[in-house]
Design a protein around this motif. Structure first.
Motif, PDB file in Angstrom:
ATOM      1  N   GLN A   1      49.153  41.683  26.684  1.00 51.30           N
ATOM      2  CA  GLN A   1      49.327  40.744  27.682  1.00 51.30           C
ATOM      3  C   GLN A   1      49.633  41.415  29.040  1.00 51.30           C
ATOM      4  OE1 GLN A   1      51.361  36.562  28.213  1.00 51.30           O
ATOM      5  NE2 GLN A   1      49.692  36.496  26.808  1.00 51.30           N
ATOM      6  N   SER A   2      50.839  42.139  28.919  1.00 52.79           N
ATOM      7  CA  SER A   2      51.358  42.837  29.894  1.00 52.79           C
ATOM      8  C   SER A   2      50.280  43.707  30.663  1.00 52.79           C
ATOM      9  CB  SER A   2      52.457  43.590  29.575  1.00 52.79           C
ATOM     10  OG  SER A   2      53.522  42.751  29.248  1.00 52.79           O
ATOM     11  N   THR A   3      49.526  44.498  29.808  1.00 52.35           N
ATOM     12  CA  THR A   3      48.757  45.742  30.421  1.00 52.35           C
ATOM     13  C   THR A   3      47.344  44.849  30.976  1.00 52.35           C
ATOM     14  OG1 THR A   3      49.230  46.957  28.664  1.00 52.35           O
ATOM     15  CG2 THR A   3      47.168  47.414  29.532  1.00 52.35           C
ATOM     16  N   ALA A   4      47.089  43.717  30.439  1.00 54.52           N
ATOM     17  CA  ALA A   4      45.943  42.916  30.986  1.00 54.52           C
ATOM     18  C   ALA A   4      46.200  42.387  32.348  1.00 54.52           C
ATOM     19  CB  ALA A   4      45.591  41.875  29.949  1.00 54.52           C
ATOM     20  N   ASP A   5      47.627  41.989  32.465  1.00 52.33           N
ATOM     21  CA  ASP A   5      48.058  41.428  33.642  1.00 52.33           C
ATOM     22  C   ASP A   5      48.010  42.427  34.918  1.00 52.33           C
ATOM     23  OD1 ASP A   5      48.530  38.706  32.537  1.00 52.33           O
ATOM     24  OD2 ASP A   5      50.909  39.310  32.254  1.00 52.33           O
ATOM     25  N   VAL A   6      48.152  43.409  34.619  1.00 53.65           N
ATOM     26  CA  VAL A   6      48.418  44.653  35.529  1.00 53.65           C
ATOM     27  C   VAL A   6      46.920  44.982  35.720  1.00 53.65           C
ATOM     28  CG1 VAL A   6      49.013  46.878  36.129  1.00 53.65           C
ATOM     29  CG2 VAL A   6      50.583  45.275  35.158  1.00 53.65           C
ATOM     30  N   SER A   7      46.063  45.120  34.588  1.00 50.30           N
ATOM     31  CA  SER A   7      44.706  45.643  34.846  1.00 50.30           C
ATOM     32  C   SER A   7      43.722  44.765  35.570  1.00 50.30           C
ATOM     33  CB  SER A   7      44.172  46.229  33.579  1.00 50.30           C
ATOM     34  OG  SER A   7      45.115  47.079  32.879  1.00 50.30           O
ATOM     35  N   GLY A   8      44.097  43.590  35.222  1.00 47.42           N
ATOM     36  CA  GLY A   8      43.320  42.520  35.660  1.00 47.42           C
ATOM     37  C   GLY A   8      43.499  42.143  37.074  1.00 47.42           C
ATOM     38  N   GLY A   9      44.676  42.697  37.429  1.00 46.83           N
ATOM     39  CA  GLY A   9      44.976  42.146  39.075  1.00 46.83           C
ATOM     40  C   GLY A   9      45.135  43.245  40.002  1.00 46.83           C
ATOM     41  N   PHE A  10      46.348  44.042  39.882  1.00 50.31           N
ATOM     42  CA  PHE A  10      46.614  45.382  40.660  1.00 50.31           C
ATOM     43  C   PHE A  10      45.510  46.133  40.641  1.00 50.31           C
ATOM     44  CE2 PHE A  10      48.552  49.307  40.467  1.00 50.31           C
ATOM     45  CZ  PHE A  10      48.880  49.734  41.820  1.00 50.31           C
ATOM     46  N   LEU A  11      45.388  46.758  39.264  1.00 52.18           N
ATOM     47  CA  LEU A  11      44.231  47.945  39.026  1.00 52.18           C
ATOM     48  C   LEU A  11      43.035  47.565  39.448  1.00 52.18           C
ATOM     49  CD1 LEU A  11      45.478  49.805  35.751  1.00 52.18           C
ATOM     50  CD2 LEU A  11      45.645  50.559  38.023  1.00 52.18           C
ATOM     51  N   ARG A  12      42.566  46.536  39.229  1.00 55.53           N
ATOM     52  CA  ARG A  12      41.277  46.178  39.456  1.00 55.53           C
ATOM     53  C   ARG A  12      41.102  46.262  40.994  1.00 55.53           C
ATOM     54  NH1 ARG A  12      38.820  40.558  36.919  1.00 55.53           N
ATOM     55  NH2 ARG A  12      39.138  42.042  35.104  1.00 55.53           N
ATOM     56  N   LEU A  13      41.864  45.489  41.715  1.00 57.52           N
ATOM     57  CA  LEU A  13      41.732  45.775  43.219  1.00 57.52           C
ATOM     58  C   LEU A  13      41.953  47.122  43.518  1.00 57.52           C
ATOM     59  CD1 LEU A  13      41.600  44.207  45.775  1.00 57.52           C
ATOM     60  CD2 LEU A  13      44.064  43.739  45.811  1.00 57.52           C
ATOM     61  N   PHE A  14      42.901  47.865  43.041  1.00 60.73           N
ATOM     62  CA  PHE A  14      43.055  48.964  43.658  1.00 60.73           C
ATOM     63  C   PHE A  14      42.042  50.152  43.412  1.00 60.73           C
ATOM     64  CE2 PHE A  14      44.803  53.330  42.627  1.00 60.73           C
ATOM     65  CZ  PHE A  14      45.482  53.719  43.827  1.00 60.73           C
ATOM     66  N   THR A  15      41.326  50.056  41.980  1.00 65.90           N
ATOM     67  CA  THR A  15      40.274  50.788  41.861  1.00 65.90           C
ATOM     68  C   THR A  15      38.890  50.368  42.435  1.00 65.90           C
ATOM     69  OG1 THR A  15      39.765  49.584  40.028  1.00 65.90           O
ATOM     70  CG2 THR A  15      41.173  51.646  39.716  1.00 65.90           C
ATOM     71  N   THR A  16      38.789  49.122  42.618  1.00 64.66           N
ATOM     72  CA  THR A  16      37.448  48.661  43.461  1.00 64.66           C
ATOM     73  C   THR A  16      37.597  48.974  44.943  1.00 64.66           C
ATOM     74  OG1 THR A  16      37.570  46.444  41.951  1.00 64.66           O
ATOM     75  CG2 THR A  16      36.307  46.333  44.182  1.00 64.66           C
ATOM     76  N   LEU A  17      38.878  49.132  45.677  1.00 64.62           N
ATOM     77  CA  LEU A  17      39.009  49.594  47.068  1.00 64.62           C
ATOM     78  C   LEU A  17      38.442  50.961  46.957  1.00 64.62           C
ATOM     79  CD1 LEU A  17      41.977  47.755  48.206  1.00 64.62           C
ATOM     80  CD2 LEU A  17      39.636  47.233  48.828  1.00 64.62           C
ATOM     81  N   LEU A  18      38.968  51.640  46.197  1.00 67.72           N
ATOM     82  CA  LEU A  18      38.674  53.094  46.193  1.00 67.72           C
ATOM     83  C   LEU A  18      37.203  53.446  45.861  1.00 67.72           C
ATOM     84  CD1 LEU A  18      41.807  54.759  44.341  1.00 67.72           C
ATOM     85  CD2 LEU A  18      41.484  54.920  46.710  1.00 67.72           C
ATOM     86  N   LEU A  19      36.667  52.559  45.090  1.00 68.55           N
ATOM     87  CA  LEU A  19      35.163  52.834  44.833  1.00 68.55           C
ATOM     88  C   LEU A  19      34.365  52.299  45.825  1.00 68.55           C
ATOM     89  CD1 LEU A  19      35.006  51.480  40.907  1.00 68.55           C
ATOM     90  CD2 LEU A  19      34.728  53.736  41.768  1.00 68.55           C
ATOM     91  N   VAL A  20      34.785  51.583  46.644  1.00 67.74           N
ATOM     92  CA  VAL A  20      34.145  51.214  47.952  1.00 67.74           C
ATOM     93  C   VAL A  20      34.043  52.613  48.681  1.00 67.74           C
ATOM     94  CG1 VAL A  20      34.137  49.920  50.093  1.00 67.74           C
ATOM     95  CG2 VAL A  20      34.620  48.711  47.909  1.00 67.74           C
ATOM     96  N   PHE A  21      35.275  53.221  49.101  1.00 67.92           N
ATOM     97  CA  PHE A  21      35.275  54.335  49.853  1.00 67.92           C
ATOM     98  C   PHE A  21      34.243  55.344  49.249  1.00 67.92           C
ATOM     99  CE2 PHE A  21      39.340  52.235  51.242  1.00 67.92           C
ATOM    100  CZ  PHE A  21      38.887  51.921  52.687  1.00 67.92           C
ATOM    101  N   ALA A  22      34.369  55.539  48.078  1.00 66.61           N
ATOM    102  CA  ALA A  22      33.533  56.550  47.330  1.00 66.61           C
ATOM    103  C   ALA A  22      32.317  56.115  47.560  1.00 66.61           C
ATOM    104  CB  ALA A  22      34.054  56.518  45.881  1.00 66.61           C
TER     105      ALA A  22
END
Length: 854
Positions: A257-278
């Motif tokens: 659950q802790s992993t999902a909280d981070v992956s579903g929020g911060f990490l998803r947004l973080f990687t999505t933004l980087l993929l946009v620039f890619a």
């Protein structure tokens, strides 16, 4: 087909220098994509490892079942438990150990008086857990805390803060707590901490006193382990002992659950933004690749025609060209894949440099991270070469006898189709952008219109290129004479090539401009908001404003108010509640005192009547929910539901936020209380310098928060925007670099194509410096076309995005002329730089060989 492969291979070897820029463009684009994916995989695995290590010895976790999902709080906010539950669980069958755990925000002050951490990763405090199996931390130096004021800190915090065993410092909870460091701990066997976060462990009594609402008898969770039962058996066995509103879950489930909280929020947004620039980088690379293959194919018209005359079929010519593209794409993608690991490390260092440190750990690569960039780079090359390959396949055998490289971008049927398609896209996109930004607003409509407008601009590029280059290059004949006139003519005579070359730069400049305009508008909005709504003379804020900061002590505002220099001082805190199923931030303050130092606009109702169950709401929120003065609102807190009555309406959109309750109303529901701002109004005759000095001396006793003037507070409120723009510029630099490679590559190929023409110019008296200047100015004109188009498009889309994102209608739009001028100058200078190598190669041409070339 074997003949096509052999011909393609020989062609690659013969023209390898021409295709170097194409290979480099794919390498850079794929490297960015790979680096983004590698960083995402690594961070996900690092977080998995962190949470797994934190719960390694824990078989069950008992916690409150009530949770409020609020912004910027992964996992939400939960109510505390009764400490007496720990003894009850400790006595349950199969339980080998049960330990209470208290955790909250706590920021260490380092030996230099500055806060440690707080720019993203959390700064945590809690109690030292005696059972080694349940405590993820291990003492590396000193001992565990045993008396009031003693603390153990993690080794990473000790290094950053320059602290050692025996030192005395302050822990901001946010009330300042004087502590003595009696131990330094590692996370697990040898890690400096749980990633980049900091942790301060106190005695249980101290942790309860400083981190829980009641100050005693409460804990955040209870951690259990069993030497005889499985995790599931342990959880099933203790559930009947739990009171209502309390739940138990296995250690494995808590980790997931802790992993999902981070992956579903911060990490998803973080990687999505980087993929946009890619994606932007790959889009720019696509234009460069397509342009290169189009030029190379046009230059090999006679070669392809001879192949057709000798019996080669259209499929063989098509297969040869596509085979070259696939080979180049695959080779460049492999190189880009290798470079992606360096990009991942560079991205991590970039975020660390701006204070947003990410968890460390070994690099993790999933199979998809290998296959997707390889496939993407190869497909980008193949798709970019498809149209030139089809044109090559349609080459007639008779073309071997004549030059057929004619630019049809501005004439004939293809030009008519291009104009109609481009005009249709612009006609659909521009109104959608304007309507989405002004009538609604509607972010999806604005984004859809922006994409259509961008596509239309690209399609119409060759139609507008000749006129645009002539206009932009109008001063050149006067400034540079014949050399300038020739450069202007060369840039304008092949509009399709000029547009294709400039489009890559236009896209990069447009995205840079969009973010620049959007960022400047956000800063202007924040500045206007503070200037409009903050009526105090001074503002006291936490020295670390990131997600991990602990805020300002609520005791500071009354202490400042007691100073002889101060007329009014009011603390503004932040509460959390759930409205209509959504987590909402509440402003917590003395409403009457707040009205003296902030401008709340026209007040309907009475702020004095809020009491313990009253709510003041901004008019925008009231209109959205259909509330008026006297309406009742159902709210849910961590300790249960409550009904509030709307007793006042105000303007909103300022430092007070959209919801405001009194401290008396928040008191029964509070968690770890903290202020985000103390607004101060000085007495008449007291200068700002004198008031600041008096408040600063007092503030040192409360963890040394910042004391700022109104102007400084407004600037600091918008400081995060500059940080964001710095990251954006760094990420977009790759796209601009790829675009410049495209300009250099196109000019190099154009020089090769115009070898005879350049030789004739030299034969009739043009000097080598004049020839170099002509090619450089041609490059500058192409860059000027791309830069001007990018600035215009980016400014329009930046305005539209600013308006579409401003749902409250209180935002400001700003066009930063200075920064946009810098973008324009950089684009022009980069164009001149891109033309250096092609110009040097042109100047080195042997005159006789150039004139005799065919």
């Amino acid at each position: 087909m074997n003949a096509s492969v052999r011909i393609g291979a020989r062609s690659l070897l013969a023209h390898r220098r021409r295709l170097f820029g194409t290979v480099l463009s794919i390498v850079l684009g794929v490297a960015f994509l790979t680096g983004t994916m590698v960083l995402g995989d690594t961070l996900r695995a690092n977080f998995d490892t962190l949470f797994a290590d934190a719960n390694a010895g824990t078989d069950a976790v008992v916690r409150s079942a009530e949770v409020l999902d609020v912004p910027n709080a992964p996992g939400g906010v939960r109510a505390p438990l009764d400490e007496a539950l720990t003894a009850k669980l400790r006595a349950a069958p199969g339980v080998s150990a049960a330990e209470p755990s208290v955790q909250g925000a706590g920021q260490l002050i380092g030996a230099d008086g500055k806060p440690v951490g707080g720019q993203g990763p959390p700064t945590l405090a809690g109690n030292w857990i005696a059972d080694p199996g349940l405590n993820p931390y291990r003492l590396a130096e000193g001992r565990a805390p045993a008396a009031p004021g003693e603390a153990v800190i993690n080794r990473g915090a000790a290094k950053t803060g320059g602290l050692k065993v025996g030192d005395s410092t302050v822990l901001r909870t946010p009330d300042p707590v004087r502590i003595t460091v009696v131990g330094i701990a590692t996370f697990g066997a040898d890690a400096d901490g749980m990633g980049p976060s900091t942790f301060t462990a106190l005695t249980l009594a101290d942790a309860q006193a400083h981190l829980t609402p009641k100050g005693a008898g409460q804990v955040s969770t209870v951690r259990l382990r069993s030497d005889t039962l499985t995790q599931r058996q342990l959880v099933d066995g203790i559930r009947p002992l739990l009171p209502n509103g309390v739940e138990a879950l296995t250690g494995a489930d808590a980790t997931a659950q802790s992993t999902a909280d981070v992956s579903g929020g911060f990490l998803r947004l973080f990687t999505t933004l980087l993929l946009v620039f890619a994606g932007v980088a790959l889009l720019v690379a696509t234009f460069t690749i397509h342009n290169t293959f189009a030029i190379v194919t046009a230059q090999r018209t006679r070669e392809n025609a001879l192949l057709r005359a000798l019996g080669a079929g259209r499929r063989q010519v098509l297969g040869t060209t596509l085979g070259e593209a696939l080979a180049i794409g695959l080779l460049a993608s492999v190189l880009g894949l290798l470079g992606g690991f360096g990009v991942a490390a560079g991205l991590k260092a970039l975020f660390a440099a701006i204070g947003f440190t990410l968890p460390t750990g070994g690099t993790v690569v999933h199979p998809a991270t290998i296959l997707l960039p390889l496939l993407t780079g190869t497909l980008v090359a193949a798709v970019s070469a498809l149209a030139p390959a089809l044109r090559a396949a349609r080459t007639a055998p008779l073309a071997a006898l004549r030059d057929t490289a004619v630019d049809e971008s501005a004439q004939g049927r293809s030009a008519l189709v291009r104009k109609l398609v481009g005009a249709a896209l612009v006609a659909a996109g521009l109104p959608a952008v304007v309507v989405g930004a002004t009538r609604g607003p509607s972010l999806p409509l604005t984004v859809g219109g922006a994409l259509a407008l961008l596509a239309g601009t690209v399609v119409l590029g060759p139609v507008a290129a000749a006129l645009a280059v002539r206009v932009l290059g109008a001063p050149l004949p006067r400034l540079r004479g014949t050399t300038g006139a020739l450069a202007r003519r060369n840039a304008a005579r092949n509009p399709k090539r000029t547009a294709a070359t400039a489009t890559a730069l236009m896209v990069g400049v447009a995205v840079v401009t969009l973010f620049t305009v959007f960022g400047a508008s956000v800063k202007a909005t924040l500045d206007d908001t503070v200037s409009r709504t903050f009526a105090g003379d001074l503002a006291v804020t936490a020295p670390a404003a990131g997600a991990g900061g602990s805020g300002v002590s609520p005791k500071l505002a009354p202490a400042i108010a007691a100073l002889p220099e101060v007329r009014t001082a009011v603390g503004l805190g932040r509460g959390v509640a759930q409205l209509d199923g959504h987590g909402t931030r509440l402003g917590v303050a003395d409403p009457l005192a707040l009205a003296q130092v902030t401008d709340l606009g026209r007040i309907d109702g009475s702020l004095a009547a809020l009491g313990t169950d009253g709510l003041a709401v901004s008019r925008a929120e009231a209109d959205a929910h259909g509330w008026r003065v006297g309406s009742t609102v159902a709210m849910r807190f961590t300790d249960g539901a409550a009904t509030f009555t709307v007793r006042a309406l105000y303007q909103g959109g300022g430092v007070a936020g959209d919801y405001l309750v009194s401290r008396a109303a928040w008191q029964p529901h509070r968690v770890q209380d903290a202020d985000t701002l103390v607004a101060v109004a000085l007495k008449p005759g007291v200068t700002v310098e004198r008031g600041r000095a008096a408040i600063g001396q007092l503030a040192r006793e409360y963890g040394n928060p910042q004391v700022q003037t109104r102007a400084e507070y407004a600037a600091s409120s918008a400081s995060g925007v500059d940080m964001m723009l710095s990251v954006v510029y760094a990420l977009l630099a790759l796209a601009v670099l790829i675009a410049l490679l495209g300009i250099a590559n196109t000019l190099t190929l154009a020089v090769h194509e115009r070898t005879r023409e350049l030789g004739l110019l030299r034969a009739v008296g043009q000097t080598r410096p004049q020839l170099r200047a002509m090619v450089r100015w041609e490059s500058v004109l192409v860059a000027a076309f791309g830069t001007a188009g990018g600035l215009a498009l980016g400014a329009l889309l930046g305005w539209a995005l600013t308006r579409a994102a401003d749902t409250a209608g209180t935002g400001s739009f700003a066009l930063p002329a200075g920064r946009l001028a810098v973008v324009a100058l950089v684009g022009l200078a980069a164009g001149a730089l891109a033309g250096l190598r092609p110009a040097a190669r042109a100047a080195k041409l042997d005159v006789l060989r150039a004139v005799a070339s065919d």
